[in-house]
Design a protein around this motif. Sequence first.
Motif, mmCIF file in Angstrom:
data_model
loop_
_atom_site.group_PDB
_atom_site.id
_atom_site.type_symbol
_atom_site.label_atom_id
_atom_site.label_comp_id
_atom_site.label_asym_id
_atom_site.label_seq_id
_atom_site.Cartn_x
_atom_site.Cartn_y
_atom_site.Cartn_z
ATOM 1 N N PHE A 1 0.858 -0.984 -0.009
ATOM 2 C CA PHE A 1 0.017 -0.084 -0.088
ATOM 3 C C PHE A 1 0.850 1.318 -0.158
ATOM 4 N N THR B 1 -5.337 7.862 1.340
ATOM 5 C CA THR B 1 -4.255 6.762 0.792
ATOM 6 C C THR B 1 -5.115 5.270 0.976
ATOM 7 N N LEU B 2 -4.619 4.570 0.232
ATOM 8 C CA LEU B 2 -5.212 3.270 0.149
ATOM 9 C C LEU B 2 -4.995 2.407 1.527
ATOM 10 N N VAL C 1 2.065 8.094 -9.931
ATOM 11 C CA VAL C 1 1.619 7.713 -11.443
ATOM 12 C C VAL C 1 1.633 8.851 -12.343
ATOM 13 N N PHE D 1 -2.958 8.848 -5.736
ATOM 14 C CA PHE D 1 -3.632 7.790 -6.913
ATOM 15 C C PHE D 1 -5.102 7.461 -6.446
ATOM 16 N N LEU D 2 -5.495 7.207 -5.047
ATOM 17 C CA LEU D 2 -6.767 6.686 -4.993
ATOM 18 C C LEU D 2 -7.962 8.140 -5.267
ATOM 19 N N ILE E 1 1.700 2.012 -3.481
ATOM 20 C CA ILE E 1 0.475 2.799 -4.180
ATOM 21 C C ILE E 1 0.231 4.028 -3.670
ATOM 22 N N ASP E 2 0.533 4.347 -2.261
ATOM 23 C CA ASP E 2 0.240 5.702 -1.664
ATOM 24 C C ASP E 2 1.487 6.670 -1.846
#
Length: 873
Positions: free
Chosen positions: A552, A582-583, A561, A568-569, A555-556
């Motif tokens: 996570f 955040t995820l 990206v 991102f989320l 991704i966070d």
Amino acid sequence: MLWTRWLVLLLCCGATSSERQPEERAGALAEVRSDSRRQRSPPPVEPLDFGFVPAAVYDTHAYYEPGTIGILFHMVHAFLYVVQPNSFPKDLIVQVIQQNMGGIKIEEWRKPENVVLLLQWLHYEAGFVICMSIGVVFVVVTPIIALCFCVCRCCDNCGGEMHQRQRKNADCHRGFYTASLIATSIFIILGVLIAFAANHNISTQIKGTRRLINTNMRDLKTFANNTPAQIEYLTAQYITAKNKVLSDLDNIGPLLGGRIHSQLEKEVVPSLDTALRMAGAKVESSIKAMRETKEALENVSSSLEVLQEGMGKLQASLSGERASLSNTLSDPACTNGAVSHTCNAIRATLTQLGINADFSNLPDVSHALTNVNTVLKTDLSNIVQKGYSSFNDTPRLVKEQTKSIVSGVKGMLDKVGTEINSFAKMFPVEPSLANFTTFLNERQKSMEAFYPQIDQMDFYRWIGCVAVLCMVVLVLAFNILGLLCGTCGYDKQATPTTRGCLSNTGGNLLMAGVSFTFIFAWVLMGIVTTMFVVGGNVEKLVCEPLANRQLFKIIDTPFLVHPEKKNFLPGMLFQNPNIDLTLGSMYRECYENNGLYHALQLETMFNINSFLNRTVYNRDLAKVLENVQVDLQDVTLLEQVGRDNLINFANSGIGHIDFEAYLAEVNKGVTLVDLLSFCTDLEAQADQLPRGALENALKGHASSIRNIHREQVVPMEQAMKYVKARSSMNQSIRQLQRASSDLPVKVTNILSAIDAAEYLITNNASHVVKQETKGYVQSLVGYFKQYTDWVKNSLTAEVAQCKPISNIVDSMEIVACSFIIDSVNTFWFGLGACCILLLPSIIFSIKLAKYYRRMDTEDVFEDSCSYPWLVAL
């Protein structure tokens, strides 16, 4: 779009004193003012019971306990840790992603920074690279070795020559090779069993995946179906706060009055008791004095009438007797020279025949008596009770003064409830949830339609894995059969060329096992290497970081990206990447079964605090409640008429009575002279006159005067009626003389005490009333605050609990990692062990086959004596 519609549903959530002089009273009033400024803490707000938000019961238990096979999983994890002991390369992965956002291009890898990343990645993957290299070497070299081995044996080398030399330790070698091959076969069997258990576990768990899918889908439906009821419950509970506020407003008299009384009993009533007791004592004392004054004035008036009546009769009698005596002295006989002197002497004493005390000229006391009666008509004795009744009547006074405010607040509360319900209906919650439920049903049917295909694919996979294991089992079968045949058919007495058929078959089976090993070993190792590289990296780069939530963090990572999109989320869900969502944080909130409103930080899009502040307790309602006031300024203990009467009485009446004149007249005798002495003198003077009518007339007058004395003077001096009247007048006059100087002071004290009590009521008591009114309003506001806090807490923890989301993530982890990856890794772990053990199996089988196969030639010794060691052997 589905996620957006799904999230929209949440937006609908919508003085002690004593008798003092005036200057002392000023100090007491200052103390009262100082005491009135004390601050009191507001009373605690009664907690409201909003009940419990309808809770959703979710069926998914995202927890997996592998059971006995978990031991194998731990062995594989330990092996992978040995291969790859490095920590998760979060920063390296982030750099790789950020530097290759546009896609991976070969020419880009020539850049220094990419070369550095590649080296860092190779360093991280060093263990896998080494193992993969070994596997590749095995795959490449094994066929080559097999080919060379075959050619070599065809040339009667490498054990291909059917000739066995006699050795003295041949049995020892054969036993060693047999034991080693048995041991190797046993370990290979264990590897096969491990791989088979892993293969079977995959099929078993894939079938169990349906349960997870069904429970997760059922939980999502429960989430979708339960959320509208929860939101409706939140909006409906506004009626609880509203009804409580309306109940308190309907009972504002007893509630606010009770609080006022409780505080007045602590602060104002003690001081008021003293002030009213003081005023009451002064009033009672003054009333007593006034009544005594009234009695004294009445006594003076009645005594004056009695005395005036008696003195009037005496005055008439004496006047008549004086006139008659004067007529007698006017007789011509009194003109005689010798008699005239006596007549003139008698005539000179006629003025003594009169009353001495003249009560008729005394001033009238009726005006003062009228003033006293007027003052006594004022009900001064009710001042104390009137002071207490001003507090006892507070509930009624509060209710009367707040009628308009209560009705206004009721109307505004109804309006607020309508606004909340209208706002909740603005959003298409139920249609959106119905569409979401329909979507779930369709997806579930689609997945269920794939179940037969998944079962078929899993069956093919299972067959393929079994086929792979059968390659190893085939080798094991040849080895085991070779061992059985060779061991059972072996004859120590037989020479290599005369060995039996069973023994020879055993040796051939062992060599067949060697042949199949060379055929299958490199294929098996290729499978193992591929599964090892894929499964091991998935375990280290996906499953482990997913288990400890390191994935996570990648991704966070901000701007991962896109260089202009921070997160991102939120960028994907709300098209706003600047929201601090955040995820990992969303997963934690959902894992703790908190509300989706808090998990997705929907307050950044729809702030429930602002909405509740605008609707539940808005400015208009606050202004109306601020107007709740209770006024005690009109409380009056003594009306103005009573004050005027007291002031008029203090300024006029008794003080104007001529008390000295009354006392002077009361202290005088009844007549100017003693009538008996006057009669004696008159008779003596009559005896000096010649006998005759004049003498007799004068003696008759003396007798008449003596009768007047006996009949009128003596009774006035001795009779109780007159004595009591004179005494009463004397006492009353003296009492009035004393009271005339005290009554103004007492009247002033009465007015001062009443003023102090009224100031205490209208100032200090009013301050208490204001403070309690403020606390009462705060309690009303507290009910709304309880409702808003309850709504916020419910949205955070109870409404739309997003446990299904974390369950989906956990279920995906269980299925992908625990069910599949762990089993796949266990499969290659067991199969790889078999491949490694096949190498010593080849050697042991070739060596052992020499002792079981029938040889073409053997060593022959014709002269045994020449070779004593052979005979001994």
